[in-house]
Design a protein around this motif. Structure first.
Motif, mmCIF file in Angstrom:
data_model
loop_
_atom_site.group_PDB
_atom_site.id
_atom_site.type_symbol
_atom_site.label_atom_id
_atom_site.label_comp_id
_atom_site.label_asym_id
_atom_site.label_seq_id
_atom_site.Cartn_x
_atom_site.Cartn_y
_atom_site.Cartn_z
ATOM 1 N N SER A 57 -22.324 29.225 -22.783
ATOM 2 C CA SER A 57 -22.080 28.955 -24.202
ATOM 3 C C SER A 57 -22.540 27.557 -24.578
ATOM 4 O O SER A 57 -22.742 26.686 -23.724
ATOM 5 N N GLY A 58 -22.663 27.340 -25.886
ATOM 6 C CA GLY A 58 -22.954 25.991 -26.365
ATOM 7 C C GLY A 58 -21.841 25.028 -26.020
ATOM 8 O O GLY A 58 -22.083 23.835 -25.775
ATOM 9 N N GLU A 59 -20.598 25.535 -25.962
ATOM 10 C CA GLU A 59 -19.479 24.675 -25.598
ATOM 11 C C GLU A 59 -19.607 24.170 -24.166
ATOM 12 O O GLU A 59 -19.279 23.025 -23.866
ATOM 13 N N MET A 60 -20.118 25.025 -23.279
ATOM 14 C CA MET A 60 -20.341 24.593 -21.900
ATOM 15 C C MET A 60 -21.398 23.492 -21.845
ATOM 16 O O MET A 60 -21.269 22.511 -21.107
ATOM 17 N N LEU A 61 -22.464 23.649 -22.640
ATOM 18 C CA LEU A 61 -23.479 22.597 -22.693
ATOM 19 C C LEU A 61 -22.868 21.279 -23.158
ATOM 20 O O LEU A 61 -23.160 20.212 -22.613
ATOM 21 N N ARG A 62 -22.010 21.362 -24.162
ATOM 22 C CA ARG A 62 -21.391 20.138 -24.677
ATOM 23 C C ARG A 62 -20.491 19.493 -23.622
ATOM 24 O O ARG A 62 -20.451 18.266 -23.491
ATOM 25 N N SER A 63 -19.766 20.324 -22.864
ATOM 26 C CA SER A 63 -18.906 19.779 -21.809
ATOM 27 C C SER A 63 -19.738 19.059 -20.753
ATOM 28 O O SER A 63 -19.364 17.987 -20.277
ATOM 29 N N LEU A 64 -20.866 19.642 -20.394
ATOM 30 C CA LEU A 64 -21.747 18.992 -19.420
ATOM 31 C C LEU A 64 -22.371 17.729 -19.995
ATOM 32 O O LEU A 64 -22.501 16.706 -19.296
ATOM 33 N N SER A 65 -22.766 17.791 -21.266
ATOM 34 C CA SER A 65 -23.464 16.647 -21.857
ATOM 35 C C SER A 65 -22.596 15.394 -21.865
ATOM 36 O O SER A 65 -23.107 14.275 -21.769
ATOM 37 N N GLU A 66 -21.267 15.587 -21.944
ATOM 38 C CA GLU A 66 -20.375 14.429 -21.943
ATOM 39 C C GLU A 66 -20.435 13.667 -20.630
ATOM 40 O O GLU A 66 -20.112 12.484 -20.576
ATOM 41 N N THR A 67 -20.836 14.357 -19.556
ATOM 42 C CA THR A 67 -20.958 13.694 -18.254
ATOM 43 C C THR A 67 -22.379 13.238 -17.959
ATOM 44 O O THR A 67 -22.607 12.550 -16.964
ATOM 45 N N LEU A 68 -23.331 13.632 -18.817
ATOM 46 C CA LEU A 68 -24.743 13.380 -18.532
ATOM 47 C C LEU A 68 -25.375 12.316 -19.416
ATOM 48 O O LEU A 68 -26.174 11.507 -18.946
ATOM 49 N N VAL A 69 -25.040 12.336 -20.707
ATOM 50 C CA VAL A 69 -25.788 11.521 -21.683
ATOM 51 C C VAL A 69 -24.822 10.890 -22.668
ATOM 52 O O VAL A 69 -23.848 11.522 -23.103
ATOM 53 N N GLU A 70 -25.091 9.647 -23.021
ATOM 54 C CA GLU A 70 -24.406 8.975 -24.133
ATOM 55 C C GLU A 70 -25.456 8.570 -25.153
ATOM 56 O O GLU A 70 -26.487 7.990 -24.787
ATOM 57 N N LEU A 71 -25.187 8.873 -26.408
ATOM 58 C CA LEU A 71 -26.091 8.489 -27.497
ATOM 59 C C LEU A 71 -25.437 7.389 -28.307
ATOM 60 O O LEU A 71 -24.282 7.514 -28.729
ATOM 61 N N HIS A 72 -26.178 6.319 -28.543
ATOM 62 C CA HIS A 72 -25.660 5.205 -29.333
ATOM 63 C C HIS A 72 -26.672 4.861 -30.420
ATOM 64 O O HIS A 72 -27.864 4.715 -30.156
ATOM 65 N N GLY A 73 -26.148 4.742 -31.606
ATOM 66 C CA GLY A 73 -27.003 4.381 -32.730
ATOM 67 C C GLY A 73 -26.157 4.162 -33.965
ATOM 68 O O GLY A 73 -24.936 4.296 -33.952
ATOM 69 N N GLN A 74 -26.828 3.852 -35.069
ATOM 70 C CA GLN A 74 -26.092 3.547 -36.285
ATOM 71 C C GLN A 74 -25.307 4.739 -36.813
ATOM 72 O O GLN A 74 -24.287 4.594 -37.470
#
Length: 549
Positions: A113-130
Motif C-alpha cells: 500500500s501507499g501507507e507502507m511506502l510512507r512508513s518506509l520513507s520515514e526511515t529512508l528520506v527527510e525532505l527539508h525546504g520552505q
C-alpha cells in the motif's frame, strides 16, 4: 542511502535513470528545467501525497523505481519485518500511476500500500525546504526530535514501562473495586443462599442416589404383598406341609412296595431341598423389600428439596455443591475485600510514584537537552548571518502519557525583543531555510543511514551566507548522503557530485533530463549560475575559485 532512481513517463520526463553517491549531491539548472519534477517523482515512489497529474501527456502510465542500501541495523528493516516483506541489504521501491489515476506499489517485488511506502520513507528520506509541512516544521514531532538529540531512549523506555505498570495497577484496583461493589449489592442474597445450601448440604450425585432409593421403595411397596403370599403358599400351611405329609406317607408304605417308591421318594427329597432354597430366597427378598414408610417420605422430601433448590438457582442438582462453593468464595472475597483493596490501592500509589519519578527525570533530561540544543543552534546561526536571531526549545506541561508529560515546541524570534513563535509562522523564506539548516546540523551529528534532501534551502541568501549554507550542507553529508536542489553557485561548488537538470524541446515535445557533470563541465555550470546566459572568462575564473574552495 539512496543509490538510484529510475523515472519513466512522469510529467515532462520521458525516461531517466540516475545513480546517486554518498556525500553532498547537488542538482542545478535553470528555473523551470524540471528540478521539482525529480522531487515530485521521488516523493511519488516514497508514497508522499502530492500532485495528482503526474503521468506524461500521451502515456498510458508513469512509473518510478528507487533503490536504497539498508545495512544491518537500519530502521527500515524493522518496518519490513513487521509487515512480513522480504529483507535484504538492498531495498527496491516501485510505484506505477496510470493515466486514469490508479496507483500500484511494490516493495522488493511484493505488492504493498501507499501507507507502507510512507512508513518506509520515514526511515529512508527527510525532505527539508520552505514548504516542508512535516519533520522539523511539525510541532507534533519536536519532542521526538529533542529526545533523539539527547539520546533519551532509555529514559523514554523507563517512562513507558512505568506508565504501563501504573495502568495495570489502576485497572486491577478498579476491577476489584467494581467486583466488591457488585458483591456488596447482593450480600443479603449471598448470605441467605449460603445458609440455605449449608442447611441442606447437598452432595454431588445425591440426586441420582435418592431417586433410585425412592423408585426402589415405591416398587417394593407394590410387589411385597405378592411375594409374601407366595411365601405363605409354599410355607408350613402350603406346599411345604403337603410335601412333608407325602414323604411321611410314602416312607410308611415303602417297605411293602418292593422298592418301587425309592425313586419317587428320592425325587421328592430333592424337591424339598429346592423348596427350602426357594423359601430362603423369598425370605431374603421379603427382608429386602421391607422398609419404613417414614423412610420413603424422608427420601422424597430430601429429593424434592434438592431439586427445588436447583430450580431456584437455575443449576443442575449435581452442581449445587459447586455453586455453594462459588457463593462462599464471593462471601470470603467480600469479607477479605477491604484488605485486598487497601493492598491494591498501595500498589497504585507505588506505581504512580514510580511514573512520577520517571516522568520527572525525563522532563529534567529534556530541559537540559533543550539548553544544549538552543546553544548549539545559536552557534550555527551566527555564520548564517542570523546572529541576532533567537532559537528556543519550549517545554510545557501536558496531559501525562507513556512518554512523559511534556510538550516540546521549537520557537524562534528573528530579532531581539520580537515575540517568539513557531518556525513556519515567524521566519521569512530565507530565514526559515537557515533556521532549518542550523537545526539540522545540530540534530544530525552522529546520525547515519538517512538521505536528506534540501529543496532550495539557500533561496534568498548569497555571498558569504550562501557559502556558510553550503559548508554546513557538506558537513551534514559527511558519512551520509545529502541531495540539494540549489540556485546558489557557492553551494553547488561544495558538492561532491554534481548533476545539471536540462529541459529540451524535440519535435515539439518538451522533455527534462539530468546530466552528471565532470569537473570540466562543473566550471561552466557554476559560471552560468554566477553570470547568467553569457559566460565570461571572469565568471569561469570565479567558478574555478569557488571549486578550489
Amino acid at each position: 542511502m539512496l543509490r538510484g532512481l529510475e523515472i519513466s513517463d512522469m510529467l515532462i520526463i520521458d525516461r531517466l535513470e540516475l545513480g546517486f553517491q554518498p556525500g553532498l549531491n547537488v542538482l542545478t539548472g535553470e528555473t523551470g528545467a524540471g528540478k521539482s519534477i525529480l522531487l515530485d517523482s521521488l516523493g511519488f515512489v516514497l508514497g508522499w501525497r502530492g500532485r495528482a497529474d503526474l503521468v506524461r501527456q500521451g502515456a498510458a502510465q508513469g512509473e518510478v523505481t528507487a533503490w536504497f542500501d539498508i545495512p544491518e541495523g537500519h530502521p527500515a528493516r524493522a518496518v519490513l519485518e513487521e509487515a512480513g516483506l522480504p529483507v535484504s541489504d538492498e531495498l527496491i521501491l516501485r510505484r506505477v500511476n496510470t493515466s486514469d489515476g490508479r496507483k500500484t506499489a511494490w516493495v522488493n517485488d511484493r505488492r504493498c500500500s501507499g501507507e507502507m511506502l510512507r512508513s518506509l520513507s520515514e526511515t529512508l528520506v527527510e525532505l527539508h525546504g520552505q514548504h516542508d509541512d512535516h519533520g522539523l516544521l511539525n510541532p507534533r514531532g519536536h519532542r521526538t526530535i529533542l529526545d533523539d538529540f539527547a539520546g533519551l531512549d532509555d529514559a523514554r523506555a523507563a517512562a513507558r514501562a512505568a506508565w504501563s505498570a501504573m495502568g495495570h495497577a489502576r485497572k486491577a484496583h478498579d476491577a476489584a473495586q467494581q467486583a466488591m461493589e457488585a458483591i456488596r449489592a447482593e450480600e443479603d442474597y449471598l448470605r441467605h443462599a449460603v445458609a440455605e445450601l449449608d442447611a441442606l448440604a447437598p452432595r454431588s450425585g445425591e440426586d441420582a442416589e435418592l431417586d433410585q432409593q425412592r423408585r426402589h421403595m415405591q416398587g417394593a411397596e407394590k410387589i411385597r404383598g405378592d411375594v409374601v403370599r407366595a411365601y405363605e403358599g409354599l410355607g408350613h400351611d402350603g406346599a411345604e406341609a403337603s410335601m412333608t405329609n407325602a414323604m411321611r406317607w410314602l416312607d410308611a408304605a415303602a417297605d411293602r412296595a418292593d422298592g418301587r417308591l425309592e425313586a419317587p421318594m428320592a425325587a421328592l427329597g430333592r424337591a424339598m431341598v429346592e423348596l427350602d432354597d426357594a423359601m430362603e430366597g423369598i425370605v431374603s427378598a421379603i427382608d429386602a423389600l421391607s422398609f419404613n414408610p417414614a423412610e420413603l417420605e424422608e427420601t422424597e422430601e430430601r429429593l424434592f428439596a434438592i431439586r427445588g433448590l436447583a430450580r431456584k438457582h437455575d443449576v443442575a442438582p449435581d452442581d449445587l455443591s459447586g455453586f455453594a462453593d462459588d457463593l462462599r468464595a464471593k462471601l470470603a472475597a467480600l469479607d477479605a475485600g477491604d484488605a485486598d483493596l487497601a493492598e491494591l490501592k498501595r500498589s497504585v500509589a507505588e506505581a504512580e510514584a514510580a511514573y512520577d519519578a520517571a516522568a520527572t527525570a525525563l522532563t529534567e533530561a529534556r530541559k537540559e537537552a533543550a539548553r544544549r540544543l538552543d546553544t548549539a543552534v545559536t552557534a550555527e546561526l551566527a555564520p548564517l548571518k542570523m546572529d541576532r536571531a533567537v532559537f528556543e526549545t519550549q517545554i510545557t506541561p501536558e496531559t501525562p502519557g507513556p512518554e512523559g508529560r511534556d510538550t516540546v515546541a521549537f520557537s524562534v524570534a528573528t530579532n531581539p525583543g520580537a515575540p517568539a513563535g513557531p518556525l513556519n509562522k515567524i521566519a521569512s523564506g530565507g530565514e526559515l531555510s537557515r533556521f532549518l539548516l542550523a537545526l539540522k546540523v545540530c540534530l544530525t551529528r552522529g546520525q547515519v543511514g538517512l538521505t536528506m534532501i534540501f529543496d532550495e534551502i539557500d533561496r534568498g541568501v548569497g555571498g558569504a551566507t550562501a557559502d556558510a549554507v553550503g559548508r554546513r550542507l557538506a558537513a551534514i553529508a559527511q558519512g551520509g548522503q545529502v541531495l540539494v536542489v540549489t540556485h546558489s553557485p557557492q553551494v553547488a561548488a561544495l558538492g561532491a557530485h554534481h548533476w545539471r537538470v536540462e529541459k529540451r524541446v524535440t519535435d515539439g515535445m518538451t522533455t527534462s533530463t539530468v546530466v552528471p557533470l565532470p569537473s570540466s563541465d562543473r566550471v561552466d555550470e557554476i559560471a552560468r549560475m554566477l553570470a547568467g546566459d553569457t559566460i565570461t572568462d571572469e565568471a569561469r575564473g570565479a567558478a574555478r575559485a569557488l571549486l578550489a574552495g
